[in-house]
Structures are given as structure tokens and as C-alpha cells.
Design a protein around this motif. Structure first.
Motif, PDB file in Angstrom:
ATOM      1  N   GLN A 292       0.827  -1.208   0.000  1.00  0.00           N
ATOM      2  CA  GLN A 292       0.000   0.000   0.000  1.00  0.00           C
ATOM      3  C   GLN A 292       0.858   1.253   0.000  1.00  0.00           C
ATOM      4  O   GLN A 292       0.542   2.228  -0.681  1.00  0.00           O
TER       5      GLN A 292
ATOM      6  N   LYS B  50       2.177   1.697  -3.459  1.00  0.00           N
ATOM      7  CA  LYS B  50       1.106   2.137  -4.354  1.00  0.00           C
ATOM      8  C   LYS B  50       0.851   3.633  -4.167  1.00  0.00           C
ATOM      9  O   LYS B  50       0.730   4.379  -5.142  1.00  0.00           O
TER      10      LYS B  50
ATOM     11  N   ASN C  48       3.682   5.614  -5.680  1.00  0.00           N
ATOM     12  CA  ASN C  48       3.569   5.665  -7.139  1.00  0.00           C
ATOM     13  C   ASN C  48       2.482   6.629  -7.583  1.00  0.00           C
ATOM     14  O   ASN C  48       2.663   7.373  -8.554  1.00  0.00           O
ATOM     15  N   GLU C  49       1.362   6.647  -6.875  1.00  0.00           N
ATOM     16  CA  GLU C  49       0.278   7.575  -7.207  1.00  0.00           C
ATOM     17  C   GLU C  49       0.721   9.018  -7.007  1.00  0.00           C
ATOM     18  O   GLU C  49       0.431   9.887  -7.832  1.00  0.00           O
TER      19      GLU C  49
END
Length: 159
Positions: free
Chosen positions: A53, A56, A59-60
């Protein structure tokens, strides 16, 4: 020779002695027990969800940052193109138009402090793009000129 390798495997069992008592998850206890068996049959499966998480989200955030950077770059290019178009086209308004009776004289640029007008349309557009107020821009420009060792009295710093 085979016994020596087995002894080394036992030597490198680095879990705490009371590790089973400290663990609260049964899955962790089962894994440790399998690791202590001959041949170490226990393996780790799955993904650490917390790390996944975090990666993620990172990366976002990176993608959003790249989008903002690209959008800013595009806006700057657009502003530069507009400034070039404005500076290349000749204006129909002359200084005499402002000096006619009944017209506002506030638009006539009259140097009061200096004689060097260095504020270009590109510089003004950049200051506007960065949302720097006129008052703050004057402070920045004066400080910059002083830092460069120039004479502030010679410059026109009205925005």
C-alpha cells in the motif's frame, strides 16, 4: 561433512529463545516452527500488504507530481507564446492617447526613481504566473539588484 552443514544451519537460527511466547499471530508461530525443522521447509508466501500500500501511494503521488509538472510546463509554454504574440504585435494605442483631456493619466509610465526600465513582459508574466503580488515583486526585484551589486536608484521598479 554433511553433519557439519546441518550444525551450521542450527548455528544460524537467530530467533529469540522465547520467540513463540512473544508472537501473537498463529501464522508467525507456524512459520517459525517450520523453519526450525530439518531442511527448513517453511517458506514465505504472499505480499506484505502494508509495504504494498505504501508503494502504491508513493507511485500515485509520483504520477500526480508528474502530471502537475507537465501541466505547469504546458501553462508556462502557453504564457510564453502569448507574451511573444503580444510583444511582436504593434499596439494601436500611443502615449498621446493617454494625454488627451478626460483620459486617465495613471497608465502613462513616468520614471520617478530611475531611468532604466528592465521589467519585460516575460518577467511580468512569470511573476503573475507565480502569483507574486506587485508589492512582493518590488521587494524581490530590489533585493535581487542589491545582491547583484547594482544601483537600485537607476532602475524603474514600478509594476
Amino acid at each position: 561433512m554433511k553433519n557439519l552443514g546441518f550444525e551450521l544451519n542450527d548455528l544460524f537460527d537467530i530467533a529469540q529463545v522465547d520467540a513463540l511466547n512473544l508472537m501473537s499471530l498463529q501464522e508467525d508461530k507456524d512459520f517459525l516452527l517450520m523453519q526450525r525443522q530439518n531442511g527448513r521447509p517453511g517458506i514465505m508466501l504472499g505480499v506484505d500488504m502494508n509495504i504494498a500500500q505504501k508503494e502504491k501511494r508513493a507511485n500515485e503521488r509520483l504520477k500526480m507530481s508528474e502530471k502537475r509538472r507537465k501541466r505547469s510546463y504546458d501553462e508556462i509554454q502557453s504564457l510564453n507564446a502569448q507574451v511573444e504574440m503580444c510583444s511582436s504585435s504593434e499596439s494601436d494605442v500611443t502615449e498621446d492617447d493617454f494625454n488627451k483631456p478626460g483620459s486617465s493619466k495613471m497608465y502613462v509610465k513616468q520614471p520617478t526613481r530611475g531611468s532604466i526600465d528592465f521589467i519585460t513582459s516575460k518577467l511580468a508574466a512569470a511573476l503573475d504566473k507565480c502569483k507574486i503580488s506587485d508589492r512582493d515583486a518590488v521587494h524581490i526585484l530590489i533585493s535581487t539588484e542589491e545582491a547583484l551589486g547594482g544601483d537600485v536608484e537607476k532602475l524603474i521598479i514600478n509594476l
